[in-house]
Design a protein around this motif. Structure first.
Motif, mmCIF file in Angstrom:
data_model
loop_
_atom_site.group_PDB
_atom_site.id
_atom_site.type_symbol
_atom_site.label_atom_id
_atom_site.label_comp_id
_atom_site.label_asym_id
_atom_site.label_seq_id
_atom_site.Cartn_x
_atom_site.Cartn_y
_atom_site.Cartn_z
ATOM 1 N N TYR A 4 0.864 -2.953 0.748
ATOM 2 C CA TYR A 4 0.010 -3.767 1.312
ATOM 3 C C TYR A 4 -0.203 -5.089 0.279
ATOM 4 N N ARG A 5 -0.932 -6.208 0.804
ATOM 5 C CA ARG A 5 -1.105 -7.229 0.179
ATOM 6 C C ARG A 5 -2.480 -7.761 0.251
ATOM 7 N N GLN A 6 -3.244 -8.079 -0.931
ATOM 8 C CA GLN A 6 -4.579 -8.706 -0.497
ATOM 9 C C GLN A 6 -4.810 -10.072 -1.533
ATOM 10 N N ILE A 7 -4.776 -11.174 -0.747
ATOM 11 C CA ILE A 7 -4.963 -12.405 -1.345
ATOM 12 C C ILE A 7 -6.355 -12.202 -1.972
ATOM 13 N N LEU A 8 -6.743 -13.110 -2.891
ATOM 14 C CA LEU A 8 -7.982 -13.029 -3.720
ATOM 15 C C LEU A 8 -9.186 -13.118 -2.615
ATOM 16 N N GLY A 9 -9.965 -12.411 -2.501
ATOM 17 C CA GLY A 9 -11.352 -12.679 -1.819
ATOM 18 C C GLY A 9 -11.005 -12.336 -0.359
ATOM 19 N N GLN A 10 -9.959 -11.818 0.081
ATOM 20 C CA GLN A 10 -9.481 -11.720 1.547
ATOM 21 C C GLN A 10 -9.434 -10.377 1.930
ATOM 22 N N LYS A 11 -9.084 -9.977 3.336
ATOM 23 C CA LYS A 11 -8.953 -8.719 3.484
ATOM 24 C C LYS A 11 -7.682 -7.911 3.080
ATOM 25 N N VAL A 12 -7.367 -6.879 3.172
ATOM 26 C CA VAL A 12 -6.048 -5.936 2.822
ATOM 27 C C VAL A 12 -5.316 -6.201 4.011
ATOM 28 N N GLU A 13 -4.024 -6.689 3.905
ATOM 29 C CA GLU A 13 -2.982 -6.838 4.988
ATOM 30 C C GLU A 13 -2.006 -5.859 4.739
ATOM 31 N N PHE A 14 -1.710 -5.102 5.842
ATOM 32 C CA PHE A 14 -0.210 -4.104 6.139
ATOM 33 C C PHE A 14 0.819 -5.200 5.605
ATOM 34 N N LEU A 15 1.848 -4.706 5.027
ATOM 35 C CA LEU A 15 3.058 -5.237 4.828
ATOM 36 C C LEU A 15 4.260 -4.369 5.704
ATOM 37 N N VAL A 16 4.221 -3.124 5.181
ATOM 38 C CA VAL A 16 5.366 -2.111 5.620
ATOM 39 C C VAL A 16 5.086 -0.786 5.271
ATOM 40 N N SER A 17 5.696 0.256 5.964
ATOM 41 C CA SER A 17 5.389 1.486 5.811
ATOM 42 C C SER A 17 7.032 1.883 5.916
ATOM 43 N N PHE A 18 7.208 3.131 5.050
ATOM 44 C CA PHE A 18 8.390 3.759 4.722
ATOM 45 C C PHE A 18 8.350 5.160 5.057
ATOM 46 N N TYR A 19 9.609 5.757 5.631
ATOM 47 C CA TYR A 19 9.585 7.248 5.888
ATOM 48 C C TYR A 19 11.077 7.417 5.838
ATOM 49 N N ASN A 20 11.511 8.541 5.159
ATOM 50 C CA ASN A 20 12.723 8.992 5.203
ATOM 51 C C ASN A 20 13.826 8.135 4.954
ATOM 52 N N ASN A 21 13.482 7.460 3.982
ATOM 53 C CA ASN A 21 14.339 6.350 3.518
ATOM 54 C C ASN A 21 14.670 5.150 4.292
ATOM 55 N N GLU A 22 13.900 4.765 5.158
ATOM 56 C CA GLU A 22 13.942 3.720 6.270
ATOM 57 C C GLU A 22 12.480 3.192 6.432
ATOM 58 N N ILE A 23 12.598 1.910 6.855
ATOM 59 C CA ILE A 23 11.164 1.105 7.240
ATOM 60 C C ILE A 23 10.883 1.881 8.682
ATOM 61 N N SER A 24 9.507 2.271 8.614
ATOM 62 C CA SER A 24 8.719 2.910 10.045
ATOM 63 C C SER A 24 8.429 1.818 10.670
ATOM 64 N N GLU A 25 7.555 0.591 9.957
ATOM 65 C CA GLU A 25 6.900 -0.378 10.717
ATOM 66 C C GLU A 25 6.890 -1.503 9.614
ATOM 67 N N LYS A 26 6.766 -2.836 10.242
ATOM 68 C CA LYS A 26 6.411 -3.886 9.316
ATOM 69 C C LYS A 26 5.709 -4.849 9.994
ATOM 70 N N SER A 27 5.104 -5.467 9.328
ATOM 71 C CA SER A 27 4.140 -6.687 9.916
ATOM 72 C C SER A 27 5.034 -8.082 9.988
ATOM 73 N N GLU A 28 4.328 -8.937 10.446
ATOM 74 C CA GLU A 28 5.016 -10.327 10.441
ATOM 75 C C GLU A 28 5.098 -11.036 9.259
ATOM 76 N N ILE A 29 4.354 -10.413 8.112
ATOM 77 C CA ILE A 29 4.465 -10.956 6.934
ATOM 78 C C ILE A 29 5.378 -10.536 6.315
ATOM 79 N N PHE A 30 5.969 -9.321 6.696
ATOM 80 C CA PHE A 30 7.382 -9.087 5.796
ATOM 81 C C PHE A 30 8.607 -9.321 6.640
ATOM 82 N N ASP A 31 8.732 -10.588 5.830
ATOM 83 C CA ASP A 31 9.990 -11.429 6.362
ATOM 84 C C ASP A 31 11.100 -11.136 5.558
ATOM 85 N N ASP A 32 12.205 -11.748 5.582
ATOM 86 C CA ASP A 32 13.475 -11.692 5.029
ATOM 87 C C ASP A 32 13.449 -11.679 3.496
#
Lengths: 115, 111
Positions: A35-63
């Motif tokens: 997760y990422r949290q810019i100072l003073g802002q909300k906690v934002e989901f980036l990515v989840s990982f299971y079984n050695n691979e990405i399960s889900e990612k948000s639009e923030i999680f780019d290349d």
């Protein structure tokens, strides 16, 4: 009591440099998050990982982002070419099992400052 | 997809009560509540799983109205240690592999 650990606690880097943030999840946990949290802002989901691979990612999680579990204990987040707007607190979290009913345990965070 | 919380901020005197609301535009399988102290990681408070379910944690309790896609956190007889930012959160699916935190409510308890 087992806990999620993160290193370093504070990372300062120059714009355009690569950084690797490290996390050691709780040992019997199977699901990992960043997760990422810019100072003073909300906690934002980036990515989840299971079984050695990405399960889900948000639009923030780019290349420019990637995650890896290089061994049995570490879970890393790499930012290839940092931008000023990447300055934030980055939290790692882990969860024992699947399903929406289980809590996540958060690490203390890494404060990333991009100059 | 991000849940919306209200109020954004609240200041209480010790012993007073507060209610924090969380609403979502998406169907909820569960609602999680976390508290974050300044400069620290979010700490889990509770999960609510069923519509209408109410759970308690010391003098902090919460309700979950599945049909209205809303949850409320109730803090009674507030203590100085309750100060922090409260986030609701939910996984949009049943797997829990994604997770969205709400906009946050800053709670300050003063003597």
């Amino acid at each position: 009591e087992p806990e999620v650990t993160q290193t370093p606690s504070h990372q300062v880097t120059q714009m355009g440099q690569e950084v690797i943030l490290r996390c050691v999840p709780i040992s019997n946990h199977l699901y990992f998050y960043w997760y990422r949290q810019i100072l003073g802002q909300k906690v934002e989901f980036l990515v989840s990982f299971y079984n050695n691979e990405i399960s889900e990612k948000s639009e923030i999680f780019d290349d420019q982002f990637s995650v890896e579990r290089p061994d049995g204990s570490n879970f890393t987040l790499k930012i290839r070419s940092t931008k000023l707007e990447d300055s934030a607190m980055y939290f790692c979290a882990s969860r024992r099992t699947s399903g929406s009913v289980n809590e996540q345990f958060f690490g203390p965070g890494t404060r990333l400052t991009v100059l | 997809q991000q849940p919306v919380q209200s109020p954004q901020a609240v200041i209480l005197r010790e012993g007073e009560d507060a209610v924090i609301n969380c609403s979502s535009s998406k169907a909820l399988y569960s609602v999680h509540w976390y508290r974050q102290k300044h400069g620290e990681a979010p700490v889990f408070l509770m999960i609510l799983l069923k519509g209408g379910e109410q759970k308690g944690h010391d003098k902090i309790s919460a309700s979950f109205n599945e049909k209205k896609q809303q949850s409320s956190l109730y803090l009674t007889a507030s203590q100085l240690s309750y100060s922090g930012t409260y986030f609701c959160g939910f996984p949009p699916g049943s797997t829990g592999n994604q997770f969205y935190f709400g906009t946050g409510t800053s709670l300050t308890v003063i003597p």
